[in-house]
Write a protein that holds these residues in place. Sequence first.
Motif, PDB file in Angstrom:
ATOM      1  N   UNK A 227       0.581  -1.267   0.346  1.00 25.70           N
ATOM      2  CA  UNK A 227       0.156  -0.093  -0.351  1.00 25.70           C
ATOM      3  C   UNK A 227       0.704   1.564   0.114  1.00 25.70           C
ATOM      4  N   UNK A 228       2.181   1.339   0.493  1.00 24.56           N
ATOM      5  CA  UNK A 228       3.474   2.528   0.515  1.00 24.56           C
ATOM      6  C   UNK A 228       4.424   1.737   0.620  1.00 24.56           C
ATOM      7  N   UNK A 229       5.441   1.930  -0.164  1.00 22.96           N
ATOM      8  CA  UNK A 229       6.610   2.286  -0.883  1.00 22.96           C
ATOM      9  C   UNK A 229       7.514   3.941  -0.382  1.00 22.96           C
ATOM     10  N   UNK A 230       8.972   3.130  -0.208  1.00 23.29           N
ATOM     11  CA  UNK A 230       9.707   3.997   0.410  1.00 23.29           C
ATOM     12  C   UNK A 230       9.956   5.259  -1.035  1.00 23.29           C
ATOM     13  N   UNK A 231      10.643   6.012  -1.020  1.00 24.23           N
ATOM     14  CA  UNK A 231      10.635   6.831  -2.695  1.00 24.23           C
ATOM     15  C   UNK A 231      12.443   6.481  -3.116  1.00 24.23           C
ATOM     16  N   UNK A 232      12.798   5.995  -1.204  1.00 24.21           N
ATOM     17  CA  UNK A 232      14.628   5.751  -1.292  1.00 24.21           C
ATOM     18  C   UNK A 232      14.781   4.468  -2.149  1.00 24.21           C
TER      19      UNK A 232
ATOM     20  N   UNK B 176       5.290  -7.944  -0.023  1.00 25.20           N
ATOM     21  CA  UNK B 176       7.341  -6.979  -0.035  1.00 25.20           C
ATOM     22  C   UNK B 176       7.652  -7.177  -2.130  1.00 25.20           C
ATOM     23  N   UNK B 177       6.711  -7.751  -2.669  1.00 19.03           N
ATOM     24  CA  UNK B 177       7.115  -6.964  -4.025  1.00 19.03           C
ATOM     25  C   UNK B 177       6.607  -8.450  -4.938  1.00 19.03           C
TER      26      UNK B 177
ATOM     27  N   UNK C   2      10.767  -0.106  -1.836  1.00 16.32           N
ATOM     28  CA  UNK C   2      10.750  -1.343  -1.639  1.00 16.32           C
ATOM     29  C   UNK C   2       9.359  -1.257  -0.829  1.00 16.32           C
ATOM     30  N   UNK C   3       7.695  -2.016   0.196  1.00 12.68           N
ATOM     31  CA  UNK C   3       7.029  -1.068   0.487  1.00 12.68           C
ATOM     32  C   UNK C   3       7.572  -1.221   2.264  1.00 12.68           C
ATOM     33  N   UNK C   4       6.702   0.092   2.719  1.00 11.87           N
ATOM     34  CA  UNK C   4       6.525  -0.648   4.509  1.00 11.87           C
ATOM     35  C   UNK C   4       5.059  -0.499   4.709  1.00 11.87           C
ATOM     36  N   UNK C   5       4.237  -0.410   4.104  1.00 12.07           N
ATOM     37  CA  UNK C   5       2.952  -1.081   4.895  1.00 12.07           C
ATOM     38  C   UNK C   5       2.062  -1.893   3.461  1.00 12.07           C
ATOM     39  N   UNK C   6       1.442  -2.857   3.771  1.00 16.26           N
ATOM     40  CA  UNK C   6       1.011  -3.853   3.432  1.00 16.26           C
ATOM     41  C   UNK C   6       0.012  -4.282   3.464  1.00 16.26           C
TER      42      UNK C   6
ATOM     43  N   UNK D 121      15.716 -11.016  -3.880  1.00 13.64           N
ATOM     44  CA  UNK D 121      17.085 -10.061  -3.622  1.00 13.64           C
ATOM     45  C   UNK D 121      17.179  -9.470  -4.727  1.00 13.64           C
ATOM     46  N   UNK D 122      16.689 -10.060  -5.826  1.00 12.18           N
ATOM     47  CA  UNK D 122      16.889  -9.374  -7.251  1.00 12.18           C
ATOM     48  C   UNK D 122      16.079  -7.364  -6.939  1.00 12.18           C
ATOM     49  N   UNK D 123      15.315  -7.634  -6.096  1.00 12.06           N
ATOM     50  CA  UNK D 123      14.477  -5.873  -5.342  1.00 12.06           C
ATOM     51  C   UNK D 123      15.560  -5.600  -4.561  1.00 12.06           C
TER      52      UNK D 123
END
Length: 209
Positions: free
Chosen positions: A13-18, A55-56, A21-25, A147-149
């Motif tokens: 639902x939310x990912x880091x701009x940096x 996780x993606x 990767x997700x921070x909320x799902x 790991x590829x992510x």
Amino acid sequence: MAPSGTLGYAGPCRTRSSNSLPIVGQVVPDSEDMDRIPATTGLLDAVIREIAHVLGFGTLWDGFGLLADPASVTPGADTHFTGAGAIAAFNAAGGASYTGAKVPVDNEEPGPDGHWRESIFRGETMSPVEYTDRSESLSAITIRSPADLGYTVDTALADPYGVSLPDIPPGPPVQAEAGRILHRGDDILRVPIQVVDDEGRVPRVIPPR
């Protein structure tokens, strides 16, 4: 949800701009269909599968440039995951002689692009079909794909697994006796994903596919 449908839905639902990767799902199980999950390892497999989507797995591949020829854009295309780690694990699991593009991704309705291709990955946790009369394997291919992510993974946790190469890709849909399989191809939660920066702001929103 209605009975005899998808067992649940999950996704970020939310990912880091940096690092994207997700921070909320969110995981949304279907209580109407819990009795259809095999009583032994079925529930654990279902939880692993949906957390993988959060996780993606199958949900962020496109944004990372790791999903090629998506069938949701071109139906029947030879959809594949291009991560180097997953490709190496696929080759090591018997896929070195596979003549299609690697790693083959589900290109059949419903819900293509989010799982491995069933004709090659039968019995694998992240395939789009679950057989109710057999256990599933969490392969090194699946474990190496995060790991590829950008995740750190431990392939020592992988189950022994070998891919099957019965078809020339893209391969026909899987056929099985009624009642022996659960289709889970459309179990991805498709919601807008908020991209959050280090200050907690939302500079952009990724629309659902």
